[in-house]
Design a protein around this motif. Sequence first.
Motif, short mmCIF file in Angstrom:
data_model
loop_
_atom_site.label_atom_id
_atom_site.label_comp_id
_atom_site.label_asym_id
_atom_site.label_seq_id
_atom_site.Cartn_x
_atom_site.Cartn_y
_atom_site.Cartn_z
N GLN A 152 53.70 35.50 73.15
CA GLN A 152 52.89 35.33 72.11
C GLN A 152 52.05 36.36 71.53
OE1 GLN A 152 51.04 31.29 71.89
NE2 GLN A 152 52.77 30.19 72.94
N LEU A 153 51.49 37.14 72.71
CA LEU A 153 50.71 38.39 72.45
C LEU A 153 51.40 39.28 71.58
CD1 LEU A 153 48.65 38.38 75.56
CD2 LEU A 153 47.57 38.02 73.64
N ASP A 154 52.69 39.31 71.43
CA ASP A 154 53.27 40.35 70.72
C ASP A 154 52.97 40.15 69.26
OD1 ASP A 154 54.85 41.28 73.11
OD2 ASP A 154 56.61 40.55 72.34
N ALA A 155 52.38 39.13 68.82
CA ALA A 155 51.99 38.92 67.20
C ALA A 155 50.71 39.63 67.12
CB ALA A 155 51.91 37.40 67.08
N VAL A 156 49.79 39.86 68.16
CA VAL A 156 48.47 40.40 67.96
C VAL A 156 48.49 42.17 68.09
CG1 VAL A 156 46.23 40.42 68.91
CG2 VAL A 156 47.71 38.37 69.05
N ASN A 157 47.83 42.53 67.13
CA ASN A 157 47.89 44.13 67.02
C ASN A 157 46.56 44.53 66.58
OD1 ASN A 157 48.13 44.00 64.19
ND2 ASN A 157 50.32 43.78 64.61
N ALA A 158 46.43 45.81 66.18
CA ALA A 158 45.11 46.57 66.06
C ALA A 158 44.78 46.13 64.54
CB ALA A 158 45.37 48.06 65.68
N ASP A 159 45.70 45.56 63.58
CA ASP A 159 45.42 45.03 62.49
C ASP A 159 44.95 43.51 62.16
OD1 ASP A 159 46.36 47.20 61.12
OD2 ASP A 159 48.28 46.76 61.13
N THR A 160 45.08 42.82 63.57
CA THR A 160 44.54 41.56 63.70
C THR A 160 43.03 41.17 63.67
OG1 THR A 160 46.63 40.97 64.75
CG2 THR A 160 44.72 39.30 64.96
N THR A 161 42.53 40.42 62.69
CA THR A 161 41.09 40.36 62.53
C THR A 161 40.61 39.14 62.96
OG1 THR A 161 41.41 39.63 60.27
CG2 THR A 161 41.05 41.83 60.56
N LEU A 162 41.49 37.89 63.10
CA LEU A 162 41.02 36.84 63.97
C LEU A 162 42.32 36.28 64.87
CD1 LEU A 162 39.18 34.11 63.80
CD2 LEU A 162 40.70 33.43 61.86
N VAL A 163 41.71 35.67 65.95
CA VAL A 163 42.77 35.00 66.82
C VAL A 163 42.14 33.97 67.28
CG1 VAL A 163 43.85 35.23 69.09
CG2 VAL A 163 43.43 37.35 67.83
N THR A 164 42.65 32.62 67.32
CA THR A 164 42.37 31.41 67.87
C THR A 164 43.48 31.35 69.21
OG1 THR A 164 43.74 30.02 66.26
CG2 THR A 164 41.54 30.43 65.64
N VAL A 165 42.88 30.71 70.27
CA VAL A 165 44.03 30.45 71.28
C VAL A 165 43.37 29.29 72.03
CG1 VAL A 165 42.61 32.14 72.65
CG2 VAL A 165 44.69 31.57 73.35
N GLY A 166 44.55 28.34 72.33
CA GLY A 166 44.22 26.90 72.98
C GLY A 166 45.20 27.28 74.12
N ILE A 167 45.06 27.35 75.58
CA ILE A 167 46.09 27.42 76.46
C ILE A 167 45.29 27.03 77.80
CG2 ILE A 167 45.42 29.72 77.11
CD1 ILE A 167 49.22 28.22 76.72
N SER A 168 46.17 26.55 78.90
CA SER A 168 45.82 26.40 80.11
C SER A 168 46.15 24.96 80.61
CB SER A 168 44.54 26.78 80.57
OG SER A 168 43.41 25.97 79.90
N GLY A 169 46.16 23.92 79.68
CA GLY A 169 46.44 22.72 80.01
C GLY A 169 47.84 22.35 80.81
N ASN A 170 49.03 23.27 80.43
CA ASN A 170 50.02 23.34 81.29
C ASN A 170 50.17 23.93 82.38
OD1 ASN A 170 51.43 21.39 79.43
ND2 ASN A 170 51.74 23.28 77.94
N ASP A 171 49.15 24.99 82.54
CA ASP A 171 48.93 25.58 83.79
C ASP A 171 48.47 24.64 84.94
OD1 ASP A 171 49.02 28.81 83.31
OD2 ASP A 171 48.42 27.62 81.63
N ILE A 172 47.76 23.87 84.51
CA ILE A 172 47.30 22.80 85.68
C ILE A 172 48.22 21.64 85.84
CG2 ILE A 172 44.88 23.53 85.33
CD1 ILE A 172 44.51 20.72 84.26
N GLY A 173 49.35 21.63 85.22
CA GLY A 173 50.39 20.65 85.21
C GLY A 173 49.88 19.18 84.51
#
Length: 286
Positions: free
Chosen positions: A104-125
């Motif tokens: 997913q981070l491949d989509a983020v680059n120097a031209d990106t001006t806004l990022v939203t991220v929601g993650i970790s629920g699956n990391d705790i199972g």
Amino acid sequence: MPARARRTITVLAISLLSLGLTASPAIASTNTNYVSLGDSFVAGPLIPNQTTDPVGCLRSDHNYPSLVAKKLGVDKFTDVSCSGAVTDDMFSPQSVPLGSNPAQLDAVNADTTLVTVGISGNDIGFADILINCVAKGAVNPFGSPCKDQYTKNGGDELRDRIAQARGKVDKVLDGIADRAPNARVVVTGYLPILPESKGCWPKVTLGERDVPYLDGVEQALNGMLSDAAGAHDAAYADNTQRGHDICADRDDRWVEGIIPTRPAAPVHPNASGMEVMAAAVADQLS
């Protein structure tokens, strides 16, 4: 089969529903290059309309990032969120049914001006915890069989998992900053899934005293995400208004129950839930 693929297949298999939704109007034009990252609470499995890039991510074109993009009138919008994603999938491709989702981070680059991220629920199972607790509560409706399992010997296994996930979330936020140092970043929390106290057995077969315990675990997870956001100069968006969980009446529900009554995957946000999350993100950006 990898665990991440099983999570996605589970979401796909347990609910195949019909689809429909109204989008929110644009409120501003901002010259924004917006990238959305995250798991199924971002992707919006089975909320209409589902995209096919890849189909196995169960990503809706009316999830909260899509609604935010429309509200802001962004110039470019890229949504790579994917059901079943864990923090590792930010850095490497995720195998899903009928394809693969790129890192997913491949989509983020120097031209990106806004990022939203929601993650970790699956990391705790999260999915496995829910399945386990619903099964135990089915035969112990007034007890706390799930809490008893996870809090043996004076500890709390689930809160330990949250603490361990913190470093992984930090790594993701560092990865965003490295790739897009000038981007605004908004970390999103998880909508309340359960009531604060009494549940709704037998509609959801959780032990009565497990309900406040599991709600507390989710709020601890959200607290960790809020703290991580603050430590990385990111905003944090959530909606903690009560009365819209899986035990609420159909028209008041933002998160569907074990058996959905509106188009969405079980125990995931429906269209209304995505709308309130979009509003929470927009509030942070304004």
